[in-house]
Design an enzyme around this catalytic site. Structure first.
Site, PDB file in Angstrom:
ATOM      1  CB  VAL A 171      -0.967   0.046   1.205  1.00  0.00           C
ATOM      2  CG1 VAL A 171      -2.028  -1.025   1.099  1.00  0.00           C
ATOM      3  CG2 VAL A 171      -0.205  -0.057   2.523  1.00  0.00           C
ATOM      4  CE1 TYR A 172       3.419   1.366   4.511  1.00  0.00           C
ATOM      5  CE2 TYR A 172       5.663   0.643   4.119  1.00  0.00           C
ATOM      6  CZ  TYR A 172       4.581   0.790   4.964  1.00  0.00           C
ATOM      7  OH  TYR A 172       4.682   0.357   6.266  1.00  0.00           O
TER       8      TYR A 172
END
Length: 322
Positions: A60-61
């Site tokens: 998700v980064y």
């Protein structure tokens, strides 16, 4: 650099893990303060040259771009078998059904996307980013075990959850002969020590490595209280983690750092490294001095009196970060 085993495994990791949430395309995802690829690569290289062999990111980064940047840099600067590469699964990667969580479908889909972005055939440590209450734990643990058996993952780890949830997952895996978690990545620093009540004793008893996230409390332990930075001004999540009463702890860090003639970050990280349960704090680095301080902290020995001074002002608070 010093190296230790990750929990009860035979895997050697550096005492400092480079947290790679800092690296990603700024206009992708929710972290507008991230460094782009050109700015990220020198820091990743500096970490490698300092002896760091442990790198942590997540799908998700920055909408997957952290994995892409980190993967390319590590391929260019290091041999794959010399590094320990960790990523995570759970967060939302796309809208609609099955775009997040720890279902078998989500896990099987997301590992392939992560491997593609990282440019590797396997991940050394695959971590569940949070507990998924909407999916049976049996489904999650079996799917993770299958990734290990398929050779896509070497070890499994978990992140912030309640101790009973972690114990339940471990028991489920053991009962079925599936792969258990070898690490816990949790919220732990001088300003947040609630993990000392249940999670850390559980990890110590079971031989689970501990990888604290936000070891510098989103930078609050490194600067004067109330200082606003570009990141803190937009960090809604971080703004909910700490209390006004934490000022006394920050002042204690400041006094000890001044007496030692070292930056405050070194004192705060040295305190974590003195905790028997801690394997490697996950340290973000946006500037060269951030890495220099992290590496220096490994060799900084605090006295019992200094540790007591740092710990004394702490006040209990509600659980946060899960």
């Amino acid at each position: 650099m010093q190296y230790v085993k990750l929990g009860s495994t035979g895997l050697d990791v550096s005492r400092i893990c480079l947290g790679c949430m800092t690296y990603g395309v700024p206009d992708r995802g929710t972290h507008e303060w991230t460094l782009d690829e050109e700015a990220s690569r020198p820091l990743i290289r500096q970490a490698l040259e300092a002896g760091v062999n442990f790198f942590d990111t997540a799908n998700v980064y920055s909408d997957g771009t952290s994995e892409e940047i980190v993967g390319r840099a590590l391929r260019d600067f290091a041999r794959r078998d010399e590094i320990v590469l960790a990523t995570k699964v759970h967060g939302r990667m796309r809208p609609g059904p099955n775009g997040a969580g720890l279902s078998r479908k989500a896990i099987m889909t997301e590992i392939d996307h992560s491997l593609r972005r990282l440019g590797t055939d396997y991940v050394d440590l695959y971590q569940i980013h949070r507990y998924d209450h909407a999916t049976p734990v049996e489904e999650t643990m079996e799917a993770l075990h299958d990734l290990v058996k398929a050779g896509k993952v070497r070890y499994l780890g978990a992140s912030s959850m309640y101790a009973w949830e972690f114990a339940k997952a471990q028991y489920t895996a053991e009962r079925h002969g599936w792969t258990k978690f070898v690490s816990m990545q949790n919220h732990y620093n001088l300003l947040y020590r609630e993990e000392e009540r249940e999670m850390l004793p559980l990890c110590a008893d079971q031989g689970v490595g501990v990888l604290p996230w936000s070891p510098l409390a989103r930078g609050r332990l490194t600067r004067d209280w109330g200082t606003v930075t570009g990141r803190s001004a937009t960090d809604d999540f971080g703004s909910r983690l700490y209390l006004e009463s934490d000022r006394a702890i920050v002042e204690a860090v400041t006094r000890i750092a001044a007496g030692r003639g070292v930056p405050r970050a070194q004192v705060a990280l040295a305190w974590l490294l003195h905790q028997d349960t801690v394997t490697a704090p996950i340290v973000g680095a946006a500037k060269p001095r951030h890495l220099e301080d992290a590496v220096a902290a490994v060799g900084l020995e605090l006295t019992a009196e200094e540790i007591e001074e740092l710990q004394r002002p702490y006040t209990p608070r509600a659980v946060s970060g899960h």
